[in-house]
Scaffold this motif. Structure first.
Motif, PDB file in Angstrom:
ATOM      1  N   THR A 123       0.840  -1.202   0.000  1.00  0.00           N
ATOM      2  CA  THR A 123       0.000   0.000   0.000  1.00  0.00           C
ATOM      3  C   THR A 123       0.871   1.246   0.000  1.00  0.00           C
ATOM      4  OG1 THR A 123      -0.080   0.104   2.414  1.00  0.00           O
ATOM      5  CG2 THR A 123      -1.883  -1.073   1.324  1.00  0.00           C
ATOM      6  N   THR A 124       0.304   2.335  -0.491  1.00  0.00           N
ATOM      7  CA  THR A 124       0.947   3.650  -0.448  1.00  0.00           C
ATOM      8  C   THR A 124      -0.103   4.689  -0.833  1.00  0.00           C
ATOM      9  OG1 THR A 124       2.931   4.895  -1.077  1.00  0.00           O
ATOM     10  CG2 THR A 124       1.778   3.741  -2.850  1.00  0.00           C
ATOM     11  N   THR A 125       0.312   5.925  -0.886  1.00  0.00           N
ATOM     12  CA  THR A 125      -0.557   6.991  -1.378  1.00  0.00           C
ATOM     13  C   THR A 125      -0.099   7.333  -2.786  1.00  0.00           C
ATOM     14  OG1 THR A 125      -0.851   7.862   0.848  1.00  0.00           O
ATOM     15  CG2 THR A 125      -1.367   9.349  -0.975  1.00  0.00           C
ATOM     16  N   GLY A 126      -1.030   7.297  -3.734  1.00  0.00           N
ATOM     17  CA  GLY A 126      -0.705   7.612  -5.121  1.00  0.00           C
ATOM     18  C   GLY A 126      -0.377   9.083  -5.302  1.00  0.00           C
ATOM     19  N   SER A 127       0.182   9.428  -6.460  1.00  0.00           N
ATOM     20  CA  SER A 127       0.540  10.820  -6.742  1.00  0.00           C
ATOM     21  C   SER A 127      -0.695  11.719  -6.797  1.00  0.00           C
ATOM     22  CB  SER A 127       1.316  10.914  -8.057  1.00  0.00           C
ATOM     23  OG  SER A 127       0.554  10.388  -9.118  1.00  0.00           O
ATOM     24  N   GLY A 129      -3.017  11.497  -4.499  1.00  0.00           N
ATOM     25  CA  GLY A 129      -3.491  11.600  -3.120  1.00  0.00           C
ATOM     26  C   GLY A 129      -4.415  10.479  -2.687  1.00  0.00           C
ATOM     27  N   VAL A 130      -4.676   9.505  -3.553  1.00  0.00           N
ATOM     28  CA  VAL A 130      -5.575   8.392  -3.248  1.00  0.00           C
ATOM     29  C   VAL A 130      -4.779   7.257  -2.605  1.00  0.00           C
ATOM     30  CG1 VAL A 130      -7.075   6.637  -4.303  1.00  0.00           C
ATOM     31  CG2 VAL A 130      -7.131   8.997  -5.134  1.00  0.00           C
ATOM     32  N   GLU A 131      -5.346   6.638  -1.562  1.00  0.00           N
ATOM     33  CA  GLU A 131      -4.730   5.459  -0.950  1.00  0.00           C
ATOM     34  C   GLU A 131      -4.889   4.290  -1.920  1.00  0.00           C
ATOM     35  OE1 GLU A 131      -2.976   5.171   1.977  1.00  0.00           O
ATOM     36  OE2 GLU A 131      -3.128   7.361   1.946  1.00  0.00           O
ATOM     37  N   ILE A 132      -3.753   3.681  -2.305  1.00  0.00           N
ATOM     38  CA  ILE A 132      -3.787   2.584  -3.272  1.00  0.00           C
ATOM     39  C   ILE A 132      -3.112   1.347  -2.681  1.00  0.00           C
ATOM     40  CG2 ILE A 132      -3.936   4.033  -5.322  1.00  0.00           C
ATOM     41  CD1 ILE A 132      -0.904   3.738  -5.664  1.00  0.00           C
ATOM     42  N   GLU A 133      -3.413   0.194  -3.284  1.00  0.00           N
ATOM     43  CA  GLU A 133      -2.829  -1.073  -2.853  1.00  0.00           C
ATOM     44  C   GLU A 133      -2.504  -1.926  -4.068  1.00  0.00           C
ATOM     45  OE1 GLU A 133      -5.750  -3.154  -0.494  1.00  0.00           O
ATOM     46  OE2 GLU A 133      -7.220  -3.134  -2.102  1.00  0.00           O
ATOM     47  N   HIS A 134      -1.818  -3.035  -3.803  1.00  0.00           N
ATOM     48  CA  HIS A 134      -1.446  -3.984  -4.860  1.00  0.00           C
ATOM     49  C   HIS A 134      -0.651  -3.285  -5.966  1.00  0.00           C
ATOM     50  CE1 HIS A 134      -5.352  -5.973  -3.391  1.00  0.00           C
ATOM     51  NE2 HIS A 134      -4.334  -6.569  -2.794  1.00  0.00           N
ATOM     52  N   ILE A 135       0.375  -2.539  -5.584  1.00  0.00           N
ATOM     53  CA  ILE A 135       1.152  -1.757  -6.540  1.00  0.00           C
ATOM     54  C   ILE A 135       2.249  -2.644  -7.126  1.00  0.00           C
ATOM     55  CG2 ILE A 135       2.465   0.367  -6.910  1.00  0.00           C
ATOM     56  CD1 ILE A 135       0.676   0.152  -3.703  1.00  0.00           C
ATOM     57  N   ILE A 136       2.245  -2.732  -8.462  1.00  0.00           N
ATOM     58  CA  ILE A 136       3.200  -3.572  -9.173  1.00  0.00           C
ATOM     59  C   ILE A 136       3.913  -2.696 -10.209  1.00  0.00           C
ATOM     60  CG2 ILE A 136       3.428  -5.526 -10.744  1.00  0.00           C
ATOM     61  CD1 ILE A 136       1.107  -6.851  -9.320  1.00  0.00           C
TER      62      ILE A 136
END
Length: 193
Positions: A123-127, A129-136
């Motif tokens: 997980t992280t915060t996208g550029s 500002g949205v909280e995102i998950e499953h980042i590949i």
């Protein structure tokens, strides 16, 4: 006093060793077991062109046979991303598409070609500002990281600000979970136009 080796010899030796180690690990990974994607009917998800406003309403693919993997996408186990159709396929080693879905592309697109998954992040915060998950992560274009992900809340991405450079390729939550399960480090990603 023994002669000292120049630093370029050490750097060359370490580089050759690292390349050999990565090659050996790649061969070992290809021989090991790989998870398969669950076979499901393709679902039409929203898609948008770069700079267009995002929408939560599904739009059917323009492709007449959306389940057909593009011919120029290589062979073997891979993730295929079609830039023009905004569609992803999860393809098993026997070249069978196990899952396909549409995505919301970022404003910066990867160049067509073959890549490998280099980094996975829970997980992280996208550029945006949205909280995102499953980042590949699989590519970088002009300093912008290109990665697949989904919003933690499953929502479509907000419209990009004018001039914003975003490399996130977002998808619905269920598709993000399937891609996360399928895409190990080193998995091939084939981008086609």
């Amino acid at each position: 006093m023994p002669a000292r080796l120049p630093s370029w010899i050490w750097v060359t030796g370490l580089t050759v060793g690292a390349v050999a180690a990565v090659g050996a690990l790649t061969v070992q990974a290809e021989r090991g077991p790989h998870p398969t994607a669950a076979a499901v009917r393709p679902s039409a998800s929203a898609s948008a062109a770069p700079g267009a406003k995002a929408s939560a309403s599904p739009k059917a693919s323009a492709s007449p046979a959306a389940t057909d993997v593009p011919e120029a996408s290589g062979t073997g186990r891979r993730i295929v991303y079609d830039l023009s159709d905004h569609r992803v396929w999860l393809v098993d080693a026997d070249d069978t598409a196990r899952r396909t879905f549409t995505v919301w592309p970022g404003t910066v697109a990867p160049v067509p070609g073959t890549y490998t998954i280099s980094v996975r992040k829970d997980t992280t915060t996208g550029s945006d500002g949205v909280e995102i998950e499953h980042i590949i992560y699989f590519s970088v274009v002009s300093g912008v990281n290109i990665a697949f992900s989904n919003a933690v809340d499953g929502a479509s991405p907000p419209p990009a600000a004018a001039g914003a450079k975003t490399g996130g390729i977002r998808m619905p939550k269920a598709d993000g979970a399937a891609l996360w399960a399928f895409g190990d480090l080193g998995t091939k990603v084939r981008v086609v136009a």
